[in-house]
Design an enzyme around this catalytic site. Structure first.
Site, PDB file in Angstrom:
ATOM      1  N   ARG A   1     -11.656  33.454  -1.879  1.00 51.48           N
ATOM      2  CA  ARG A   1     -11.892  33.198  -3.333  1.00 51.48           C
ATOM      3  C   ARG A   1     -13.143  32.346  -3.438  1.00 51.48           C
ATOM      4  NH1 ARG A   1      -5.446  31.190  -3.759  1.00 51.48           N
ATOM      5  NH2 ARG A   1      -4.843  33.043  -4.811  1.00 51.48           N
TER       6      ARG A   1
ATOM      7  N   GLU B   1       8.694  39.085  -0.427  1.00 53.86           N
ATOM      8  CA  GLU B   1       7.679  39.791  -1.017  1.00 53.86           C
ATOM      9  C   GLU B   1       7.456  40.901  -0.070  1.00 53.86           C
ATOM     10  OE1 GLU B   1       5.649  35.792  -2.919  1.00 53.86           O
ATOM     11  OE2 GLU B   1       4.500  36.881  -1.304  1.00 53.86           O
TER      12      GLU B   1
ATOM     13  N   ASN C   1      -8.463  35.576  -9.047  1.00 56.81           N
ATOM     14  CA  ASN C   1      -8.938  35.266  -7.884  1.00 56.81           C
ATOM     15  C   ASN C   1      -8.600  35.883  -6.586  1.00 56.81           C
ATOM     16  OD1 ASN C   1      -5.911  34.911  -7.783  1.00 56.81           O
ATOM     17  ND2 ASN C   1      -6.025  32.634  -7.828  1.00 56.81           N
TER      18      ASN C   1
ATOM     19  N   HIS D   1      -3.551  37.634  -3.216  1.00 56.04           N
ATOM     20  CA  HIS D   1      -2.502  36.647  -3.188  1.00 56.04           C
ATOM     21  C   HIS D   1      -1.967  36.667  -1.760  1.00 56.04           C
ATOM     22  CE1 HIS D   1       1.802  35.746  -3.996  1.00 56.04           C
ATOM     23  NE2 HIS D   1       2.026  36.407  -2.841  1.00 56.04           N
TER      24      HIS D   1
ATOM     25  N   ARG E   1      -3.355  31.831   3.986  1.00 60.86           N
ATOM     26  CA  ARG E   1      -3.665  30.841   3.013  1.00 60.86           C
ATOM     27  C   ARG E   1      -5.242  30.041   3.255  1.00 60.86           C
ATOM     28  NH1 ARG E   1      -0.701  31.015  -1.482  1.00 60.86           N
ATOM     29  NH2 ARG E   1      -1.129  28.838  -1.804  1.00 60.86           N
TER      30      ARG E   1
ATOM     31  N   TYR F   1       6.156  37.966 -10.053  1.00 59.81           N
ATOM     32  CA  TYR F   1       5.819  36.875 -10.419  1.00 59.81           C
ATOM     33  C   TYR F   1       6.771  36.065 -11.202  1.00 59.81           C
ATOM     34  CZ  TYR F   1       1.180  37.122  -8.710  1.00 59.81           C
ATOM     35  OH  TYR F   1      -0.293  37.292  -8.006  1.00 59.81           O
TER      36      TYR F   1
ATOM     37  N   LYS G   1      -6.373  41.927  -5.537  1.00 58.06           N
ATOM     38  CA  LYS G   1      -5.887  41.834  -6.637  1.00 58.06           C
ATOM     39  C   LYS G   1      -6.966  42.500  -7.430  1.00 58.06           C
ATOM     40  CE  LYS G   1      -3.644  37.498  -7.107  1.00 58.06           C
ATOM     41  NZ  LYS G   1      -3.654  36.156  -7.861  1.00 58.06           N
TER      42      LYS G   1
ATOM     43  N   PHE H   1       0.391  30.838 -18.296  1.00 55.26           N
ATOM     44  CA  PHE H   1      -0.377  31.757 -18.035  1.00 55.26           C
ATOM     45  C   PHE H   1       0.327  33.322 -17.731  1.00 55.26           C
ATOM     46  CE2 PHE H   1       0.048  29.030 -14.305  1.00 55.26           C
ATOM     47  CZ  PHE H   1       0.665  30.069 -13.382  1.00 55.26           C
TER      48      PHE H   1
END
Ligand code: IDP
Length: 140
Positions: A104, A128, A114, A117, A87, A51, A11, A59
């Site tokens: 993270r 995705e 963070n 993704h 993850r 998203y 990100k 948010f």
């Protein structure tokens, strides 16, 4: 167990701080292989589409603004149990809750900024990956 593919984004908070290589090293150390990778600057439409599942969340606007604030690195990661493994390496959404050694925990600035993704299930991983990559861009 069969090879699995997952989708990852490094990100804007991480690309801005030149952390791309350190994050990729975490993936590789976990046994994930990068089979597709490109640096892009997402458009607002792309980020809103990606998203869309969060569009009713408070948010959402902040998240889209953040995701288009700087370039990102989109990738396809391959490995055994790649979705869960990624993850695990990413850590919890909120860095305050993330385990030691996770991306993270080490790099994220906040629950929003963070650093990474990662897809959360086989169906979302497939969607995705298709959202950002054509078949010929993925070299396994
Ligand atoms: P995940 O990225 O760990 O799967 P999700 O709950 O799916 O977490 O949220 C997607 C993204 O939305 C998060 O990674 C984070 O960037 C952002 N986000 C989630 N919760 C908040 C929040 O409370 N404030 C700001 N941004 C948030």
């Amino acid at each position: 167990m069969a090879l699995e593919r997952t989708f990852s984004i490094i990100k804007p908070d991480a690309t801005k701080r030149n952390l791309t290589g350190k994050i990729i090293a975490k993936f590789e150390e976990a046994g994930l292989r990068i089979v597709a990778s490109k640096r892009i600057h997402m458009t607002r439409e792309q980020a809103e589409g990606f998203y869309a599942v969060h569009k009713e969340r408070p948010f959402f606007g902040e998240l889209v603004d953040f995701m288009i604030s700087e370039p990102v690195v989109v990738q396809v990661l391959e490995g055994e149990d790649a979705i869960a493994k990624n993850r695990e390496v990413m850590g919890a959404t909120n860095p305050a809750d993330a385990a030691e050694g996770t991306i993270r925990k080490e790099f994220a600035l906040s629950i929003g900024e963070n650093s990474v993704h990662g897809s959360d299930a086989p169906e979302t991983a497939a969607e995705e990956i298709k959202y950002f990559f054509s078949d010929d861009e993925i070299v396994g």
